[in-house]
Design an enzyme around this catalytic site. Structure first.
Site, PDB file in Angstrom:
ATOM      1  N   ASP A 165       0.876  -1.001   0.109  1.00 33.07           N
ATOM      2  CA  ASP A 165       0.103  -0.020   0.036  1.00 33.07           C
ATOM      3  C   ASP A 165       0.906   1.273   0.081  1.00 33.07           C
ATOM      4  O   ASP A 165       1.740   1.457   0.832  1.00 33.07           O
ATOM      5  CB  ASP A 165      -0.945   0.009   1.149  1.00 33.07           C
ATOM      6  N   ASP A 185     -15.242  -2.824  -1.060  1.00 36.79           N
ATOM      7  CA  ASP A 185     -14.589  -2.716   0.258  1.00 36.79           C
ATOM      8  C   ASP A 185     -16.029  -2.279   1.186  1.00 36.79           C
ATOM      9  O   ASP A 185     -16.607  -1.104   1.082  1.00 36.79           O
ATOM     10  CB  ASP A 185     -13.665  -1.203   0.389  1.00 36.79           C
TER      11      ASP A 185
END
Length: 245
Positions: free
Chosen positions: A8, A132
């Site tokens: 990330d 998500d």
């Protein structure tokens, strides 16, 4: 099944967030390219890369870091799936042409599902949809907003679109080391008949074994982040377990 180590990107560094909060980021490696090498030498065949700044900005921000990862991945025959700030056809085509194997559409899949479905058709096998979820509802804009769309409703919209996979993240588990919500991901896969990748909260080998055990529901792998960085998950063993499944 596949184990996807996560890289990330925030402000050019490799970080992990706690429950998706950008102000709760831990830097694990200032060099994302170095982190990619560390994962690759352990035997992974895919990398899961997310441009966190891009997810908020709605356009690529950490392009230089992504390109450095892509160069290393290409040299080692490793595939990369990339998400974060990919919201139009030009950006999709740009990343695919630069060596990204699969792009992940998140916010745009909620805002404009017809566009996302058309992208799946235009690029068969190379588009994943990132779902998500917070309390079962899809979050967008880098998880800053929660929509009124359920994870299952959104996933099923892509059942006939040729989507490569659904990347299903339980935000409440992400980075919290509390265990992955494998059951929710398995239900999603079974409900829509789509391949699903488990994301968020993978804390150790028990989660990996649970993913492997649920393969018949349609799960095709798992993304691991903080557990790898904290040394609580053995990457070689996780790859072996999922590979055998």
């Amino acid at each position: 099944m596949i184990l996807f180590p996560a890289i990330d990107l925030k402000d050019g560094a490799c970080v992990r967030l706690y429950k998706g909060e950008m102000n709760q980021a831990t830097v694990f490696n200032a060099s994302p390219a170095d982190q990619a090498i560390r994962f690759i030498v352990t035997g992974c065949t895919w990398l899961h890369v997310v441009d966190l700044n891009g997810a908020f900005a709605g356009k690529p921000v950490n392009a230089a870091a992504v390109e450095a990862i892509l160069e290393i991945a290409a040299d080692n025959d490793v595939k990369v799936q990339l998400g974060g700030g990919i919201r139009d056809e030009a950006t999709i085509e740009a990343w695919l042409s630069r060596g990204v194997e699969r792009v992940i559409l998140g916010t745009v899949a909620v805002r404009d599902p017809d566009f996302a479905a058309a992208a799946c058709t235009r690029h068969p096998g190379r588009i994943a949809v990132g779902i998500d979820a917070r309390d079962g509802f899809v979050a967008v804009e880098g998880w800053a907003e929660t929509s009124q769309v359920t994870a299952e409703d959104l996933a099923c919209r892509f059942a006939d679109a040729g989507v490569a996979a659904i990347v299903h993240t339980d935000i409440s588990r992400d980075g919290a080391m509390g265990g992955a919500n494998v059951a929710a991901s398995a239900r999603l896969a079974a409900a829509c008949g789509l391949p699903v990748i488990v994301s968020g909260g993978v804390a150790g080998m028990d989660d990996i074994r649970a993913v492997a055990a649920a393969r018949k529901s349609g799960l095709i792998g798992a993304i691991a982040g903080r557990a790898l960085y904290d040394g609580k998950l053995d990457l070689r063993e996780a790859i072996a377990i999922l590979g055998a499944a």
